[in-house]
Design a protein around this motif. Structure first.
Motif, PDB file in Angstrom:
ATOM      1  N   MET A   1     -87.601 -14.920 -10.589  1.00 10.04           N
ATOM      2  CA  MET A   1     -87.566 -13.506 -10.919  1.00 10.04           C
ATOM      3  C   MET A   1     -86.931 -13.343 -12.283  1.00 10.04           C
ATOM      4  SD  MET A   1     -86.481 -11.712  -7.297  1.00 10.04           S
ATOM      5  CE  MET A   1     -87.316 -10.132  -7.562  1.00 10.04           C
ATOM      6  N   ALA A   2     -87.440 -12.378 -13.047  1.00 14.11           N
ATOM      7  CA  ALA A   2     -86.884 -12.070 -14.352  1.00 14.11           C
ATOM      8  C   ALA A   2     -86.455 -10.608 -14.370  1.00 14.11           C
ATOM      9  CB  ALA A   2     -87.916 -12.326 -15.457  1.00 14.11           C
ATOM     10  N   THR A   3     -85.300 -10.343 -14.991  1.00 13.83           N
ATOM     11  CA  THR A   3     -84.822  -8.969 -15.081  1.00 13.83           C
ATOM     12  C   THR A   3     -83.920  -8.822 -16.294  1.00 13.83           C
ATOM     13  OG1 THR A   3     -83.862  -7.158 -13.786  1.00 13.83           O
ATOM     14  CG2 THR A   3     -82.724  -9.280 -13.704  1.00 13.83           C
ATOM     15  N   ILE A   4     -83.779  -7.586 -16.763  1.00 13.58           N
ATOM     16  CA  ILE A   4     -82.838  -7.283 -17.829  1.00 13.58           C
ATOM     17  C   ILE A   4     -81.768  -6.374 -17.267  1.00 13.58           C
ATOM     18  CG2 ILE A   4     -84.229  -5.326 -18.685  1.00 13.58           C
ATOM     19  CD1 ILE A   4     -83.245  -6.139 -21.528  1.00 13.58           C
ATOM     20  N   VAL A   5     -80.506  -6.621 -17.639  1.00 14.50           N
ATOM     21  CA  VAL A   5     -79.396  -5.907 -17.031  1.00 14.50           C
ATOM     22  C   VAL A   5     -78.430  -5.396 -18.094  1.00 14.50           C
ATOM     23  CG1 VAL A   5     -79.508  -7.204 -14.859  1.00 14.50           C
ATOM     24  CG2 VAL A   5     -78.082  -8.055 -16.728  1.00 14.50           C
ATOM     25  N   ASN A   6     -77.740  -4.334 -17.740  1.00 16.32           N
ATOM     26  CA  ASN A   6     -76.640  -3.811 -18.535  1.00 16.32           C
ATOM     27  C   ASN A   6     -75.580  -3.320 -17.559  1.00 16.32           C
ATOM     28  OD1 ASN A   6     -75.406  -1.009 -19.721  1.00 16.32           O
ATOM     29  ND2 ASN A   6     -75.555  -2.570 -21.313  1.00 16.32           N
ATOM     30  N   ASN A   7     -74.445  -4.001 -17.534  1.00 17.40           N
ATOM     31  CA  ASN A   7     -73.333  -3.646 -16.648  1.00 17.40           C
ATOM     32  C   ASN A   7     -73.768  -3.588 -15.179  1.00 17.40           C
ATOM     33  OD1 ASN A   7     -71.695  -3.503 -18.885  1.00 17.40           O
ATOM     34  ND2 ASN A   7     -71.754  -1.274 -19.029  1.00 17.40           N
ATOM     35  N   GLU A   8     -74.411  -4.656 -14.743  1.00 21.80           N
ATOM     36  CA  GLU A   8     -74.893  -4.745 -13.359  1.00 21.80           C
ATOM     37  C   GLU A   8     -74.142  -5.815 -12.566  1.00 21.80           C
ATOM     38  OE1 GLU A   8     -77.046  -2.907 -11.853  1.00 21.80           O
ATOM     39  OE2 GLU A   8     -78.261  -1.917 -13.373  1.00 21.80           O
ATOM     40  N   GLY A   9     -72.982  -6.249 -13.067  1.00 23.54           N
ATOM     41  CA  GLY A   9     -72.271  -7.336 -12.421  1.00 23.54           C
ATOM     42  C   GLY A   9     -71.963  -7.088 -10.968  1.00 23.54           C
ATOM     43  N   ARG A  10     -71.645  -5.848 -10.606  1.00 26.50           N
ATOM     44  CA  ARG A  10     -71.275  -5.567  -9.221  1.00 26.50           C
ATOM     45  C   ARG A  10     -72.468  -5.603  -8.275  1.00 26.50           C
ATOM     46  NH1 ARG A  10     -69.846   0.897  -9.443  1.00 26.50           N
ATOM     47  NH2 ARG A  10     -71.577   1.551 -10.745  1.00 26.50           N
ATOM     48  N   TRP A  11     -73.695  -5.514  -8.822  1.00 26.85           N
ATOM     49  CA  TRP A  11     -74.887  -5.477  -7.977  1.00 26.85           C
ATOM     50  C   TRP A  11     -75.649  -6.805  -7.951  1.00 26.85           C
ATOM     51  CZ3 TRP A  11     -74.483  -1.096  -5.450  1.00 26.85           C
ATOM     52  CH2 TRP A  11     -73.923   0.011  -6.075  1.00 26.85           C
ATOM     53  N   LEU A  12     -75.467  -7.626  -8.969  1.00 26.75           N
ATOM     54  CA  LEU A  12     -76.274  -8.839  -9.107  1.00 26.75           C
ATOM     55  C   LEU A  12     -76.130  -9.842  -7.957  1.00 26.75           C
ATOM     56  CD1 LEU A  12     -76.182  -9.691 -12.916  1.00 26.75           C
ATOM     57  CD2 LEU A  12     -78.227  -9.644 -11.483  1.00 26.75           C
ATOM     58  N   THR A 139     -73.687   7.599   0.288  1.00 29.01           N
ATOM     59  CA  THR A 139     -72.297   7.615  -0.143  1.00 29.01           C
ATOM     60  C   THR A 139     -72.221   8.007  -1.603  1.00 29.01           C
ATOM     61  OG1 THR A 139     -70.310   6.277  -0.455  1.00 29.01           O
ATOM     62  CG2 THR A 139     -72.408   5.150  -0.696  1.00 29.01           C
ATOM     63  N   THR A 140     -71.104   8.600  -1.996  1.00 26.58           N
ATOM     64  CA  THR A 140     -70.850   8.894  -3.415  1.00 26.58           C
ATOM     65  C   THR A 140     -69.774   7.965  -3.955  1.00 26.58           C
ATOM     66  OG1 THR A 140     -69.229  10.572  -2.788  1.00 26.58           O
ATOM     67  CG2 THR A 140     -71.493  11.312  -3.187  1.00 26.58           C
ATOM     68  N   GLU A 141     -69.491   6.909  -3.234  1.00 29.93           N
ATOM     69  CA  GLU A 141     -68.432   5.974  -3.605  1.00 29.93           C
ATOM     70  C   GLU A 141     -68.694   5.364  -4.988  1.00 29.93           C
ATOM     71  OE1 GLU A 141     -66.772   1.620  -2.024  1.00 29.93           O
ATOM     72  OE2 GLU A 141     -68.543   2.548  -1.160  1.00 29.93           O
ATOM     73  N   THR A 142     -67.647   5.285  -5.796  1.00 33.72           N
ATOM     74  CA  THR A 142     -67.706   4.527  -7.037  1.00 33.72           C
ATOM     75  C   THR A 142     -67.248   3.112  -6.720  1.00 33.72           C
ATOM     76  OG1 THR A 142     -67.230   6.491  -8.348  1.00 33.72           O
ATOM     77  CG2 THR A 142     -66.906   4.363  -9.412  1.00 33.72           C
ATOM     78  N   ARG A 143     -68.158   2.184  -6.721  1.00 31.37           N
ATOM     79  CA  ARG A 143     -67.865   0.865  -6.176  1.00 31.37           C
ATOM     80  C   ARG A 143     -67.259  -0.069  -7.209  1.00 31.37           C
ATOM     81  NH1 ARG A 143     -72.977  -0.703  -2.392  1.00 31.37           N
ATOM     82  NH2 ARG A 143     -72.991   1.142  -1.091  1.00 31.37           N
ATOM     83  N   PRO A 144     -66.195  -0.752  -6.844  1.00 30.98           N
ATOM     84  CA  PRO A 144     -65.672  -1.813  -7.708  1.00 30.98           C
ATOM     85  C   PRO A 144     -66.514  -3.062  -7.541  1.00 30.98           C
ATOM     86  CG  PRO A 144     -64.410  -1.717  -5.689  1.00 30.98           C
ATOM     87  CD  PRO A 144     -65.441  -0.609  -5.603  1.00 30.98           C
ATOM     88  N   LEU A 145     -66.214  -4.074  -8.319  1.00 32.52           N
ATOM     89  CA  LEU A 145     -66.839  -5.383  -8.130  1.00 32.52           C
ATOM     90  C   LEU A 145     -65.826  -6.283  -7.436  1.00 32.52           C
ATOM     91  CD1 LEU A 145     -69.079  -7.443  -8.653  1.00 32.52           C
ATOM     92  CD2 LEU A 145     -68.033  -7.954 -10.836  1.00 32.52           C
ATOM     93  N   PRO A 146     -66.174  -6.887  -6.312  1.00 34.42           N
ATOM     94  CA  PRO A 146     -67.447  -6.681  -5.617  1.00 34.42           C
ATOM     95  C   PRO A 146     -67.409  -5.419  -4.768  1.00 34.42           C
ATOM     96  CG  PRO A 146     -66.114  -8.263  -4.421  1.00 34.42           C
ATOM     97  CD  PRO A 146     -65.351  -7.914  -5.670  1.00 34.42           C
ATOM     98  N   PRO A 147     -68.551  -4.805  -4.503  1.00 32.74           N
ATOM     99  CA  PRO A 147     -68.562  -3.600  -3.664  1.00 32.74           C
ATOM    100  C   PRO A 147     -67.975  -3.871  -2.283  1.00 32.74           C
ATOM    101  CG  PRO A 147     -70.677  -3.920  -4.743  1.00 32.74           C
ATOM    102  CD  PRO A 147     -69.888  -5.170  -4.965  1.00 32.74           C
ATOM    103  N   SER A 148     -67.441  -2.835  -1.690  1.00 27.98           N
ATOM    104  CA  SER A 148     -66.837  -2.998  -0.373  1.00 27.98           C
ATOM    105  C   SER A 148     -67.894  -3.224   0.706  1.00 27.98           C
ATOM    106  CB  SER A 148     -65.995  -1.768  -0.026  1.00 27.98           C
ATOM    107  OG  SER A 148     -66.780  -0.590  -0.100  1.00 27.98           O
ATOM    108  N   ARG A 149     -69.128  -2.784   0.448  1.00 24.51           N
ATOM    109  CA  ARG A 149     -70.210  -2.966   1.411  1.00 24.51           C
ATOM    110  C   ARG A 149     -71.467  -3.412   0.677  1.00 24.51           C
ATOM    111  NH1 ARG A 149     -71.193   2.338   4.611  1.00 24.51           N
ATOM    112  NH2 ARG A 149     -72.473   0.960   5.888  1.00 24.51           N
ATOM    113  N   LEU A 150     -72.330  -4.135   1.376  1.00 26.61           N
ATOM    114  CA  LEU A 150     -73.623  -4.501   0.825  1.00 26.61           C
ATOM    115  C   LEU A 150     -74.490  -3.263   0.639  1.00 26.61           C
ATOM    116  CD1 LEU A 150     -74.357  -7.595   3.070  1.00 26.61           C
ATOM    117  CD2 LEU A 150     -74.108  -7.667   0.590  1.00 26.61           C
TER     118      LEU A 150
END
Length: 333
Positions: A1-12, A139-150
């Motif tokens: 898979m190929a993707t481009i990211v910007n500040n996606e560390g918490r989701w990757l 949810t409206t949670e602002t998630r840290p890295l790593p997120p508290s939930r998947l």
């Protein structure tokens, strides 16, 4: 898979490991000026032999003399598709071109791991186009890295296709492609790949293969993405009004995720991985190699991904993992 990211560390991490369960062998991650720890996260997977990080899209465009047509809106996205098609055409039979908020989903057990099934079903296909299903945040949670939930754990509602509209231009399709079929042509954007060299375009049946689009992962995340995407828009207020109305419409049209939805089958192994990832992330830097459960495949040497990291290359073994690459456990395939 190929993707481009910007500040996606918490989701990757979740996105990468979810697709490992489906048989994706390698990830080409192009970083577009991230200021979070996206690169550190990608390097953790690169040490496993599962990812390649490119951190200067402008330099790649210059090196490969990639000419971006005037009609292309997002230049970096165009550049990375051209680059991965040219630079890695010999490394892979299929490339999946998805964003980090898009999760590939097979509906049937025959597609639990998709490498062999994809190649057998579409032998003469250059581009395979998939339809997406839009998911909504609960949810409206602002998630840290790593997120508290998947992210897949928070998926409770989706929008029926008939309820989508053009107030918010939600892309309804993305593509798999053979690199040699898209290299050196104007592909018309990541949503509209056009194969060349005698290959054809196929439309995947939604009853077999589709993708879940978590465009609204959280409301705060969506707001941040829109500030970035429309920062220079001539009529920013009108854009925001349209996007807000669209989200309200979608929330009213949302349908609860049924117990039989294919997304649910991946939650158990993903929770197992995420426990390991959170423990790894809690350690001080420099961290040791990321420890991953065996269900996600063997760790590969990092020295030579070329010729080895073949995204979605079918190497089926004996049943019951008939549709699964040989480096994956049959426990989830």
């Amino acid at each position: 898979m190929a993707t481009i990211v910007n500040n996606e560390g918490r989701w990757l991490p979740e996105w990468i490991m979810f697709h490992r369960l489906l048989g994706v062998d390698h990830f080409y991650i192009y970083d577009d000026k991230s200021t979070d720890d996206t690169r550190d996260v990608v390097r953790a997977f690169a040490e496993l032999g599962w990812a390649t990080l490119y951190d200067d899209v402008v330099a790649l465009q210059r090196e490969f003399a990639i000419d971006v047509p005037a009609h292309v809106r997002f230049t970096p996205q165009f550049v990375i598709v051209q680059h991965v098609a040219r630079a890695h055409a010999q490394d892979t039979e299929w490339l999946a071109l998805f964003d980090v908020d898009e999760f590939l989903l097979p509906r049937t057990s025959a597609w639990l791991c998709i490498g062999d099934a994809l190649i057998r079903s579409h032998a003469k296909c250059g581009v395979l186009r998939l339809r997406g299903t839009l998911f909504l945040p609960n949810t409206t949670e602002t998630r840290p890295l790593p997120p508290s939930r998947l992210l897949i754990d928070t998926a409770s509602f989706f929008v029926p296709v008939a309820s989508l509209h053009d107030k918010d231009r939600v892309p309804l399709h993305k593509n798999f492609a053979r690199p040699e079929a898209i290299a050196r042509i104007d592909h018309g954007g990541i949503h509209n790949m056009r194969p060349s060299g005698g290959y054809t375009l196929h439309i995947a049946k939604p009853t077999a293969l589709f993708f879940a689009h978590f465009r609204y992962r959280t409301l705060s995340d969506f707001a941040a993405k829109k500030r970035k995407a429309y920062a220079g828009h001539a009529d920013k207020s009108a854009v925001w009004e349209r996007l807000t109305l669209a989200l309200l419409d979608y929330k009213r049209a949302g349908v609860a995720l049924p117990a039989t939805h294919p997304l649910r089958r991946y939650k158990r192994p993903m929770r197992q991985f995420y426990a390991s990832f959170r423990a790894w992330y809690a350690q001080p830097s420099p961290r040791p190699q990321l420890d991953v459960p065996l269900a996600f495949g063997q760790v590969r040497p990092t020295a030579a991904p070329t010729g080895v990291a073949s995204a979605l290359r079918g190497r089926a073994t004996a049943a019951p993992a008939a549709e699964c690459g040989s480096n994956h456990s049959s426990a989830f395939c």
